[in-house]
Design an enzyme around this catalytic site. Structure first.
Site, PDB file in Angstrom:
ATOM      1  N   MET A  47       0.818  -1.210   0.000  1.00 25.53           N
ATOM      2  CA  MET A  47       0.000   0.000   0.000  1.00 25.53           C
ATOM      3  C   MET A  47       0.854   1.263   0.000  1.00 25.53           C
ATOM      4  O   MET A  47       0.364   2.355  -0.318  1.00 25.53           O
ATOM      5  CB  MET A  47      -0.920   0.005   1.214  1.00 25.53           C
ATOM      6  CG  MET A  47      -0.170   0.102   2.527  1.00 25.53           C
ATOM      7  SD  MET A  47      -1.274  -0.045   3.935  1.00 25.53           S
ATOM      8  CE  MET A  47      -0.094   0.184   5.276  1.00 25.53           C
ATOM      9  N   LYS A  48       2.123   1.132   0.354  1.00 24.07           N
ATOM     10  CA  LYS A  48       2.991   2.304   0.453  1.00 24.07           C
ATOM     11  C   LYS A  48       3.269   2.935  -0.907  1.00 24.07           C
ATOM     12  O   LYS A  48       3.711   4.095  -0.961  1.00 24.07           O
ATOM     13  CB  LYS A  48       4.295   1.928   1.149  1.00 24.07           C
ATOM     14  CG  LYS A  48       4.126   1.512   2.602  1.00 24.07           C
ATOM     15  CD  LYS A  48       3.569   2.621   3.472  1.00 24.07           C
ATOM     16  CE  LYS A  48       3.568   2.248   4.942  1.00 24.07           C
ATOM     17  NZ  LYS A  48       3.062   3.326   5.811  1.00 24.07           N
ATOM     18  N   ASP A  49       3.017   2.230  -1.995  1.00 24.62           N
ATOM     19  CA  ASP A  49       3.126   2.852  -3.322  1.00 24.62           C
ATOM     20  C   ASP A  49       2.244   4.094  -3.412  1.00 24.62           C
ATOM     21  O   ASP A  49       2.597   5.080  -4.053  1.00 24.62           O
ATOM     22  CB  ASP A  49       2.677   1.871  -4.417  1.00 24.62           C
ATOM     23  CG  ASP A  49       3.674   0.762  -4.672  1.00 24.62           C
ATOM     24  OD1 ASP A  49       4.727   0.731  -4.006  1.00 24.62           O
ATOM     25  OD2 ASP A  49       3.392  -0.087  -5.533  1.00 24.62           O
ATOM     26  N   ALA A  52       3.924   7.064  -1.604  1.00 27.25           N
ATOM     27  CA  ALA A  52       5.188   7.465  -2.235  1.00 27.25           C
ATOM     28  C   ALA A  52       4.933   8.320  -3.467  1.00 27.25           C
ATOM     29  O   ALA A  52       5.516   9.403  -3.627  1.00 27.25           O
ATOM     30  CB  ALA A  52       6.013   6.233  -2.597  1.00 27.25           C
ATOM     31  N   THR A  79       7.789   1.228   2.588  1.00 31.05           N
ATOM     32  CA  THR A  79       7.798   2.595   2.080  1.00 31.05           C
ATOM     33  C   THR A  79       9.074   2.861   1.304  1.00 31.05           C
ATOM     34  O   THR A  79       9.060   3.514   0.252  1.00 31.05           O
ATOM     35  CB  THR A  79       7.662   3.615   3.228  1.00 31.05           C
ATOM     36  OG1 THR A  79       6.475   3.332   3.963  1.00 31.05           O
ATOM     37  CG2 THR A  79       7.599   5.036   2.688  1.00 31.05           C
TER      38      THR A  79
END
Length: 345
Positions: A47-49, A52, A79
Site C-alpha cells: 500500500m505504500k506505493d 510514495a 515505504t
C-alpha cells in the site's frame, strides 16, 4: 474502463485500483461478510506505493523536487521500496534509513532498486541519534537539494489514502461497507480511509490494529503517551514508540492489540486456506478481526473490509521460515498444518 486496461506508460500507472477479495474459508464461522483489500497488487507489492507517488508528485508540483534531487525517508522496508520505485521512474536519488527489524531480504530489495541504505537499531528511543528518525533528519540536513518524505509527520500520507484507498473501498462495496479493520503504524492508511468512509457514512466503524509493545492503543484511549507500554516486538510496520501526527485518532473508533505469535500464525493460515500470500501485518489484521468478532462487533449483516498491506514474499526469512518460527518459540503453543519437503538424491 478499469484503470489498468490497455498499455501503461510506466509502472507507476499501476498504483492503486487493487482488488477486493472475499474470504470464504478462514472466516466462515464468523458472522458477516469479510473482504480483503489486497494491496500486494500494487506494483511495489504494498500500500505504500500510494503515499510514495502522492508525496513525490506534490513536491514536484510545489517545485521542491527537480532533476538531481535526493529523496530521503525512514522505513521498515515497504515505504522505502515504494519511494525507490518512484525515484527510478522520475529520476531522483533515493536514500533510506531502515529499521533493523527489516529482514535481509527487504534490505537487499532496497539495494536492488538503487537506494542507498542506512540500517539503524530498532530498539532505541525515537530521539536517540541512532534511531532511523534521527538518522534520516541528519541525512536530510547534510544533503543539498533533498526532500525528506517523513511519512510519520506528513499529512499527505493520510491524504493519499483519502483520495484513493477510501474511495475504492466505498465503490467496490457499493457503499455497503460497515466496518474496516486497518493496522496503524504511521497511521496514514487508517486515517485517510477512516476520514473518507465516515464522511460517506458516519456509522461505519473504523477498527484499528496495534501491537503489544506499542503506545497507540493507550494513547487513543487516554490521550497520554505512556512509555511504559514500549518494549521490543517483532511485527514490522505496525505500532509505534511515538505518536505520529499523520494519525487522526478522531476517525478511529477503537484499537485492538495482537501478539507477535498470533499474527504470524494467522498470516500462514491465510496462505493455506485462502491462497492469499500476505505479510506479517496482514496476519495481525486478520487476528484482530477474530478478536473483534469475539467481542461481538459484527453481526450477520456486517460487511467487513480487512486491509492487507503487503505481500508475503518480503517475509520469507521470518514468518514463512520454520526455523525462524521455532527460534521465536512460536511453534511451542500451537501447530499449523504445513506441507513437507522431501529431497530426492
Amino acid at each position: 474502463m478499469k484503470k489498468h486496461q490497455g498499455i501503461s506508460n510506466n509502472i507507476l500507472d499501476l498504483v492503486g485500483d487493487t482488488p477486493l477479495i472475499r474470504l470464504n474459508k478462514i472466516t466462515k464461522k464468523l458472522d458477516g461478510q469479510f473482504l480483503a483489500k489486497y494491496e500486494a497488487f500494487n506494483p511495489g507489492h504494498s500500500m505504500k506505493d500510494r503515499i510514495a507517488i502522492h508525496i513525490v508528485e506534490q513536491a514536484e508540483k510545489k517545485g521542491i523536487l527537480k532533476k538531481g534531487s535526493t529523496v530521503i525517508e525512514t522505513t521498515s522496508g515497504n515505504t522505502g521500496f515504494s519511494v525507490a520505485l518512484v525515484c527510478i521512474i522520475k529520476g531522483y536519488d533515493c536514500v533510506l534509513a531502515v529499521n533493523s527489524k527489516a529482514s535481509k531480504g527487504k534490505i537487499n530489495m532496497l539495494k536492488a532498486m538503487g537506494a542507498k541504505v542506512y540500517v539503524c537499531p530498532a530498539h532505541v528511543s525515537a530521539d536517540d541519534p541512532r534511531s532511523y528518525y534521527e538518522v534520516a533528519k541528519k541525512l536530510h540536513a547534510e544533503t543539498a537539494d533533498s526532500v525528506y518524505i517523513n511519512q510519520y509527520f506528513n499529512e499527505l500520507n493520510s491524504e493519499a489514502h483519502y483520495l484513493s484507498t477510501g474511495p475504492e473501498i466505498w465503490e467496490q462495496t457499493e457503499g455497503k461497507v460497515t466496518h474496516v479493520v486497518v493496522a496503524s503504524g504511521t497511521g496514514g492508511t487508517i486515517s485517510g480511509i477512516g476520514k473518507y468512509l465516515k464522511e460517506k457514512n458516519p456509522n461505519i466503524k473504523v477498527l484499528g490494529v496495534d501491537a503489544y509493545g506499542s503506545v497507540l492503543k493507550k494513547y487513543h484511549e487516554t490521550s497520554e503517551l505512556d512509555m511504559k507500554e514500549v518494549y521490543p516486538y517483532r511485527i514490522e510496520g505496525l505500532g509505534k514508540n511515538l505518536i505520529p501526527t499523520a494519525t487522526n485518532f478522531e476517525v478511529i473508533d477503537v484499537f485492538e492489540k495482537v501478539t507477535d505469535e498470533s499474527a504470524a500464525h494467522r498470516a500462514r493460515e491465510l496462505a493455506f486456506t485462502e491462497g492469499l500470500f500476505t505479510g506479517y501485518t496482514s496476519g495481525a489484521v486478520l487476528q484482530a478481526t477474530f478478536q473483534y468478532a469475539e467481542k461481538n462487533y459484527f453481526n450477520k449483516d456486517s460487511v467487513v473490509v480487512l486491509l492487507f498491506p503487503d505481500h508475503g514474499s518480503r517475509y520469507m526469512e521470518k514468518i514463512y521460515s520454520d526455523d525462524w518460527m521455532r527460534e521465536q518459540g512460536f511453534f511451542d503453543t500451537q501447530k499449523i498444518a504445513q506441507s513437507e519437503v522431501e529431497f530426492i538424491e
